[in-house]
Design a protein around this motif. Structure first.
Motif, PDB file in Angstrom:
ATOM      1  N   UNK A 156      -1.297  26.414  -9.283  1.00  0.00           N
ATOM      2  CA  UNK A 156      -2.290  27.273  -8.622  1.00  0.00           C
ATOM      3  C   UNK A 156      -1.826  27.679  -7.225  1.00  0.00           C
ATOM      4  N   UNK A 157      -0.618  27.224  -6.858  1.00  0.00           N
ATOM      5  CA  UNK A 157      -0.081  27.499  -5.524  1.00  0.00           C
ATOM      6  C   UNK A 157      -1.065  27.051  -4.435  1.00  0.00           C
ATOM      7  N   UNK A 158      -1.460  25.762  -4.462  1.00  0.00           N
ATOM      8  CA  UNK A 158      -2.509  25.301  -3.550  1.00  0.00           C
ATOM      9  C   UNK A 158      -2.006  25.147  -2.119  1.00  0.00           C
ATOM     10  N   UNK A 159      -2.947  25.214  -1.187  1.00  0.00           N
ATOM     11  CA  UNK A 159      -2.570  25.034   0.220  1.00  0.00           C
ATOM     12  C   UNK A 159      -2.665  23.558   0.618  1.00  0.00           C
ATOM     13  N   UNK A 160      -3.567  22.847  -0.043  1.00  0.00           N
ATOM     14  CA  UNK A 160      -3.710  21.404   0.230  1.00  0.00           C
ATOM     15  C   UNK A 160      -3.667  20.659  -1.105  1.00  0.00           C
ATOM     16  N   UNK A 161      -2.852  19.605  -1.154  1.00  0.00           N
ATOM     17  CA  UNK A 161      -2.806  18.773  -2.369  1.00  0.00           C
ATOM     18  C   UNK A 161      -3.285  17.371  -2.011  1.00  0.00           C
ATOM     19  N   UNK A 162      -4.281  16.898  -2.767  1.00  0.00           N
ATOM     20  CA  UNK A 162      -4.772  15.533  -2.603  1.00  0.00           C
ATOM     21  C   UNK A 162      -4.196  14.700  -3.739  1.00  0.00           C
ATOM     22  N   UNK A 163      -3.673  13.540  -3.408  1.00  0.00           N
ATOM     23  CA  UNK A 163      -3.150  12.652  -4.458  1.00  0.00           C
ATOM     24  C   UNK A 163      -3.764  11.272  -4.256  1.00  0.00           C
ATOM     25  N   UNK A 164      -4.523  10.833  -5.243  1.00  0.00           N
ATOM     26  CA  UNK A 164      -5.222   9.553  -5.141  1.00  0.00           C
ATOM     27  C   UNK A 164      -4.425   8.483  -5.881  1.00  0.00           C
ATOM     28  N   UNK A 165      -3.766   7.622  -5.129  1.00  0.00           N
ATOM     29  CA  UNK A 165      -2.919   6.561  -5.703  1.00  0.00           C
ATOM     30  C   UNK A 165      -2.014   7.110  -6.811  1.00  0.00           C
ATOM     31  N   UNK A 166      -1.215   8.095  -6.525  1.00  0.00           N
ATOM     32  CA  UNK A 166      -0.444   8.742  -7.603  1.00  0.00           C
ATOM     33  C   UNK A 166       0.624   7.851  -8.221  1.00  0.00           C
ATOM     34  N   UNK A 167       0.959   6.772  -7.519  1.00  0.00           N
ATOM     35  CA  UNK A 167       2.010   5.900  -8.065  1.00  0.00           C
ATOM     36  C   UNK A 167       1.442   4.549  -8.524  1.00  0.00           C
ATOM     37  N   UNK A 168       0.119   4.471  -8.538  1.00  0.00           N
ATOM     38  CA  UNK A 168      -0.552   3.208  -8.883  1.00  0.00           C
ATOM     39  C   UNK A 168      -0.199   2.670 -10.256  1.00  0.00           C
ATOM     40  N   UNK A 169       0.143   3.558 -11.170  1.00  0.00           N
ATOM     41  CA  UNK A 169       0.457   3.127 -12.542  1.00  0.00           C
ATOM     42  C   UNK A 169       1.941   3.281 -12.872  1.00  0.00           C
ATOM     43  N   UNK A 170       2.772   3.384 -11.829  1.00  0.00           N
ATOM     44  CA  UNK A 170       4.197   3.643 -12.093  1.00  0.00           C
ATOM     45  C   UNK A 170       5.076   2.520 -11.548  1.00  0.00           C
ATOM     46  N   UNK A 171       6.277   2.414 -12.141  1.00  0.00           N
ATOM     47  CA  UNK A 171       7.240   1.440 -11.616  1.00  0.00           C
ATOM     48  C   UNK A 171       7.838   1.984 -10.313  1.00  0.00           C
ATOM     49  N   UNK A 172       8.627   1.149  -9.657  1.00  0.00           N
ATOM     50  CA  UNK A 172       9.106   1.525  -8.320  1.00  0.00           C
ATOM     51  C   UNK A 172      10.014   2.757  -8.350  1.00  0.00           C
ATOM     52  N   UNK A 173      10.816   2.871  -9.415  1.00  0.00           N
ATOM     53  CA  UNK A 173      11.749   4.005  -9.490  1.00  0.00           C
ATOM     54  C   UNK A 173      10.968   5.316  -9.616  1.00  0.00           C
ATOM     55  N   UNK A 174       9.998   5.305 -10.558  1.00  0.00           N
ATOM     56  CA  UNK A 174       9.187   6.509 -10.759  1.00  0.00           C
ATOM     57  C   UNK A 174       8.323   6.804  -9.542  1.00  0.00           C
ATOM     58  N   UNK A 175       7.838   5.723  -8.880  1.00  0.00           N
ATOM     59  CA  UNK A 175       7.011   5.904  -7.683  1.00  0.00           C
ATOM     60  C   UNK A 175       7.790   6.637  -6.606  1.00  0.00           C
TER      61      UNK A 175
END
Lengths: 219, 372
Positions: A156-175
């Motif tokens: 959507x070509x946003x001006x602001x991106x909010x990310x709520x714990x985006x790496x909470x379910x990922x391993x360290x490499x993916x995080x």
């Protein structure tokens, strides 16, 4: 370039037993910068993101984006405003299970414009390393699913991106990969606000905001 | 188009659940189509029957729209004829059931030899010959009657106390002709032990129709004068009452289906709270969520409608053929009206069944929906 400004935000949950989730939060988020909101569980990170995005209504205070006060608009007005200017990435990815990766990404644009652009969706997915977008979400790894969710936000070509714990379910490499993507987005002139537990990853953002009991304690 | 794609993929994803709703709708629509086709068939049959007779005007016993018992004097036909109103025919008919168990069901008509027209419009001889003499005990039978009763030229038909030799088989035409037995009028009256007839049919020159109706009403104030339009109107009003009753019966099944669909949609909305919350967080308006739920329910209804119409149509065709074979009458008929009615009903069921779950979906609190 618009500034996202929070002024004295306060949000209390519960009727009998009251829990103060955000307490007098004021801050100016500048475009082209990435922000990490850190703090222990229950410190009000998610509530703050929901307030800044206009999903939750504060009890006190206001959010201004550019010269528009978010809460001067009704619920649907804020939804349209979100579709036009903001985007959201969640911890659990929240990809729609019966849609392909391509359709999930297309949905983001459809909500904004009422149209889809499969070619552009494919390009964004490819940039994020998803070369076969025809599969259903469960057929991808966790890291890939989060990258699809980011593509859904970016289309959507946003001006602001909010990310709520985006790496909470990922391993360290993916995080690390996801954080690299998100901080890279900010370089393009967007404002990126990430709520996270992970202080190491948070340190890769331009600014780190520490929340405790809903209050901003330091930056 | 993308919205429809999303809706159909969602239905496919929850296929088992929606399949139950689709089956329920298909059964309800099948019953609606089948029951309403009776009315359509009856309407069509009435139209065909009225057209099957060479008449524009009927003189009937007073106060009667359709005569059931022969109570008019035979001489009334001569009195009408004397007015010079066109072709006049004395009508006498009686139901016929032949064999035990009944094999052939039809109608016996008396042929009025004093009239210059034949009462039955599509009447012509297919095999053998026509009746030629009012004193000879001879009969012409319709093609369906001949087939179902196994009659051939030379066989004997028993009608009341009389017996007639079949001299001709009528060419296949209208259902009335196909299921008719025609014998001389005076002999039929003799066999029935009556001097009376059912009605006097009049076929005036088209340009004199209105004038003749007025003249007949003036000349025979003690009788009822009905035009073919009057008869059609009356018959249609009876069919319309039947339609209303049949629609009422179908509505019970449709109401149950709407309740069933409501339950399924309510469960679906409950399960998809997080999905609607995500869409809301991404910028979907409440109206978009409402539309998503309603369109999905209407789509399920339309799939059920499509199956129901196909099933109902098949049933109408098969039952129609069976009815023609057994009773010689095609009482069932599909029409564009039935398709449109059932389509409208399916859409209404989809909407009614989903409107409350849709309202509930659009009111979901995003934060609660995401479990945060």
């Amino acid at each position: 370039m618009k500034v996202l400004k929070a002024e004295g935000l306060k949000k209390v949950y519960g009727k009998k037993v009251k829990t103060v989730a955000v307490d007098g939060f004021s801050y100016e988020f500048m475009p082209g910068k990435s922000y990490a909101v850190v703090g222990p569980s229950g410190s009000g990170k998610t509530t703050l993101l929901y307030l800044l995005a206009g999903i939750e209504v504060p009890d006190v205070g206001r959010v201004i984006y550019g010269d528009i006060a978010l809460f001067s608009m009704g619920d649907d007005g804020r939804a349209r405003f979100r579709a036009d200017h903001f985007a959201f990435v969640f911890q659990q990815f929240y990809l729609i299970p019966y849609l392909s990766a391509l359709d999930n990404v297309s949905m983001g644009l459809y909500l904004k414009t009422g149209k889809t652009d499969p070619k552009r969706a494919r390009e964004i997915l490819k940039t994020l390393g998803i070369t076969d977008p025809s599969k259903k979400p469960y057929e991808y790894s966790g890291g890939e699913q989060q990258r699809i969710a980011i593509a859904r936000a970016l289309i959507t070509d946003p001006e602001v991106i909010f990310a709520d714990e985006p790496t909470g379910n990922l391993d360290s490499k993916n995080s690390a990969t996801i954080f690299k993507v998100l901080t890279g987005i900010a370089v393009e002139g967007r404002t990126v606000i990430v709520a996270t537990h992970d202080l190491d990853l948070a340190s890769t953002c331009d600014v780190v905001l520490h929340l405790k009991d809903g209050r901003l304690v330091n930056t | 188009m993308f919205l429809l794609k999303v809706v159909f993929l969602s239905i496919k994803h929850h296929l088992l659940r929606f399949l139950l709703a689709i089956i329920g709708l298909a059964i309800s629509i099948t019953s609606l189509v089948y029951l309403m086709s009776f009315g359509e068939g009856a309407r069509s049959l009435i139209q065909k029957n009225v057209r099957a007779f060479n008449l524009q005007i009927l003189v009937l016993p007073p106060g009667q729209a359709l005569s059931a018992q022969p109570i008019l004097p035979r001489q009334l036909a001569d009195s009408v004829r004397a007015l010079g109103v066109g072709k006049v025919y004395a009508v006498l008919r009686l139901p016929y059931t032949g064999g035990f168990p009944p094999k052939a069901v039809g109608v016996v008509f008396g042929k009025d030899f004093s009239s210059s027209m034949h009462f039955l419009a599509d009447y012509s001889i297919g095999k053998g010959r026509d009746l030629t003499d009012s004193t000879r005990r001879e009969a012409v039978v319709g093609s369906v009657m001949a087939r179902t009763a196994g009659w051939k030229i030379g066989d004997t038909v028993f009608i009341g106390t009389g017996k007639y030799v079949i001299v001709g088989i009528a060419k296949a035409g209208s259902p009335i002709v196909d299921n008719a037995i025609i014998v001389p009028l005076n002999l039929l009256m003799e066999d029935m032990g009556t001097e009376r007839i059912l009605a006097v049919a009049v076929a005036p020159p088209p340009e004199r129709s209105e004038e003749v109706v007025k003249l007949l009403k003036k000349s025979f104030p003690n009788y009822s004068v009905q035009t073919s339009e009057d008869l059609m109107r009356l018959a249609r009003s009876f069919v319309a009452i039947g339609d209303a009753i049949r629609f009422g019966l179908s509505s019970i099944a449709l109401f149950v289906t709407a309740v069933f669909l409501f339950a399924i949609m309510a469960i679906t909305v409950q399960e998809r709270r997080w999905e609607f919350s995500v869409l809301r967080a991404l910028g979907a308006t409440r109206w978009f969520i409402f539309r998503l739920v309603v369109v999905q329910a209407v789509a399920v209804s339309l799939i059920g409608w499509a199956f129901g119409v196909l099933l109902g149509w098949g049933l109408v065709e098969v039952s129609g053929k069976v009815m023609v074979r057994v009773f010689g009458l095609d009482l069932l008929e599909m029409s564009a009206g039935i398709l449109l009615l059932s389509l409208s009903v399916a859409i209404v069921v989809g909407f009614v069944g989903s409107v409350l779950p849709a309202v509930s979906a659009m009111r979901i609190n995003v934060r609660e929906g995401l479990g945060r």
